[in-house]
Design an enzyme around this catalytic site. Structure first.
Site, PDB file in Angstrom:
ATOM      1  CE1 TYR A 276      -6.427   6.997  31.548  1.00  0.00           C
ATOM      2  CE2 TYR A 276      -4.962   8.727  31.698  1.00  0.00           C
ATOM      3  CZ  TYR A 276      -6.051   7.969  32.544  1.00  0.00           C
ATOM      4  OH  TYR A 276      -6.836   8.479  33.993  1.00  0.00           O
TER       5      TYR A 276
ATOM      6  CE  LYS B  78      -6.658  -4.831  41.466  1.00  0.00           C
ATOM      7  NZ  LYS B  78      -6.830  -4.634  42.964  1.00  0.00           N
TER       8      LYS B  78
ATOM      9  CG  ASP C 229      -6.568  -2.329  45.951  1.00  0.00           C
ATOM     10  OD1 ASP C 229      -6.132  -2.181  45.206  1.00  0.00           O
ATOM     11  OD2 ASP C 229      -7.366  -3.635  45.235  1.00  0.00           O
TER      12      ASP C 229
ATOM     13  CG  ASP D 171      -5.389  10.985  35.235  1.00  0.00           C
ATOM     14  OD1 ASP D 171      -5.254  12.056  36.482  1.00  0.00           O
ATOM     15  OD2 ASP D 171      -6.325  10.936  34.631  1.00  0.00           O
TER      16      ASP D 171
END
Ligand code: NAD
Length: 352
Positions: free
Chosen positions: A141, A191, A223, A247
């Protein structure tokens, strides 16, 4: 003790739920002999209407100078125009930045008598008590470059996912310290099979883990963590992750508790000034009707007492009162009940 608290009711149901949290704090002040000095300021859409800015410099300075900040919610259809020069969300981002809050804490606890309000099967929800910690200042972000450009292959949009080692260390250390007062388990979500920033994240988390041998550390890919949050949330304790994964996962986790209206949050800074707000938005569909659930905001006030004002006993008193009120059947419309916002807060106050 004396404390200065800035109140930012905001838009939509914000003022309705914040008013009830302030009433609860007033009762706590009387019961425990504290003085809370509340100063109310505009932020969000209401501030755009009044001052032409979603967060004025004066309001930010007042927030920075206080012991903590309690916020309702901002936004609504009136200020939704994407081409507008200022939007309520900008004020929120500027406030987070101005306060230097780097960690967003969202506890998700499923009250036994509210299990039916959740879309998940009851057996999956038994014993769910998770603290999700989301990094707030880094990641996708905020990374640079962030831009759009015309190229020979067409228009290109770019965001950059970057983390510095000190940013990861700061939030993971917080996770370990908070885990010590809980079930002593940290799940670090990344990840790392694909992203370089995640490989750095995992490396730092592992280092910090070695410094806290009394806490168990596990790593999980985002995931698979998203799946586990739905298929087996009860084994999770403290979950710590980067900005965007957090988020998404925090919203997913909120579904477990049945209603968004129930859940609080705290955003913590290194200076101690924190920003406390329910996880829900301004709910324009029910604003002005007096039926919003104030519990998320009341529990946010409890988190404020615990983390910024260091009033653990008082925080626990509010949490127990909410628990008792729910156990004894207090329900707003989102929980299938009939109580108004004020009546729900009255029920909580009854058990303080
Ligand atoms: P929302 O959280 O406002 O509402 C989603 C649904 O949950 C609605 O049906 C609403 O009625 C219900 N709900 C929310 N809080 C409730 C409560 N306390 N009691 C009972 N029901 C409740 O999300 P949205 O509709 O996507 O967004 C509305 C506005 O809020 C938008 O402008 C959005 O940008 C803004 N927003 C602000 C924040 C914030 O201030 N931090 C967060 C999310 C959304």
């Amino acid at each position: 003790m004396n404390f200065n608290i800035t109140i930012l009711p905001g838009d939509g149901i914000g003022p309705e739920v914040v008013a009830e949290a302030v009433r609860v704090l007033d009762v706590i002040a009387g019961k425990y002999n504290h003085t809370f000095h509340f100063q109310e300021r505009l932020m969000g859409g209401c501030s755009i209407d009044r001052y032409g800015s979603s967060l004025t410099d004066e309001t930010l300075a007042d927030c920075q100078a206080s012991d903590s900040v309690l916020l309702g919610a901002v936004g609504g259809p009136k200020w939704d125009d994407p081409s507008a020069s200022d939007r309520p969300e900008r004020g929120l981002l500027a406030l987070r930045k101005g306060l230097g809050v780097f960690a967003n804490l969202r506890p998700v606890k499923v009250h036994p008598t509210l299990i039916d309000a959740s879309p998940l099967k009851p057996e999956k929800l038994e014993g769910v008590d998770i603290l999700v910690i989301r990094e707030l200042t880094g990641g996708l972000y905020f990374g640079q470059p962030k831009m759009r450009e015309m190229t020979e292959r067409g228009e290109r949009g770019v965001d950059t996912l970057e983390y510095y080692d000190f940013e990861v260390r700061r939030i993971v250390e917080l996770a370990f310290n908070l885990a010590k007062g809980r079930k002593k388990k940290v799940l670090s979500v990344d990840k790392a099979n694909v992203l370089e920033s995640s490989r750095l994240w995992r490396q730092i988390a592992t280092q910090v883990g070695k410094e806290h041998p009394d806490v168990t550390l596990e790593h999980q890919l985002v995931d698979s963590a998203a799946m586990k949050l739905i298929t087996g949330p009860a084994w999770m304790d403290v979950v710590v992750t980067e900005n965007m994964f957090g988020d998404i996962l925090t919203d997913e986790a909120s579904v477990l508790a049945g209603s968004m209206g129930m859940l609080p949050s705290a955003s913590l800074s290194e200076s101690g000034v924190g920003l406390y707000e329910p996880i829900h938005g301004s709910a324009p569909d029910i604003a002005g009707k007096g039926i919003a659930n104030p519990v998320g905001t009341i529990l946010s006030a409890a988190m404020m007492l615990r983390y910024s004002l260091k009033l653990e006993e008082e925080a626990g008193c509010i949490e127990r009162a909410v628990n008792d009120a729910i156990t004894n059947g207090a329900r707003t419309a989102d929980l299938g009940g009939m109580l108004s916002t004020r009546q729900m807060a009255d029920e909580v106050i009854k058990y303080l």
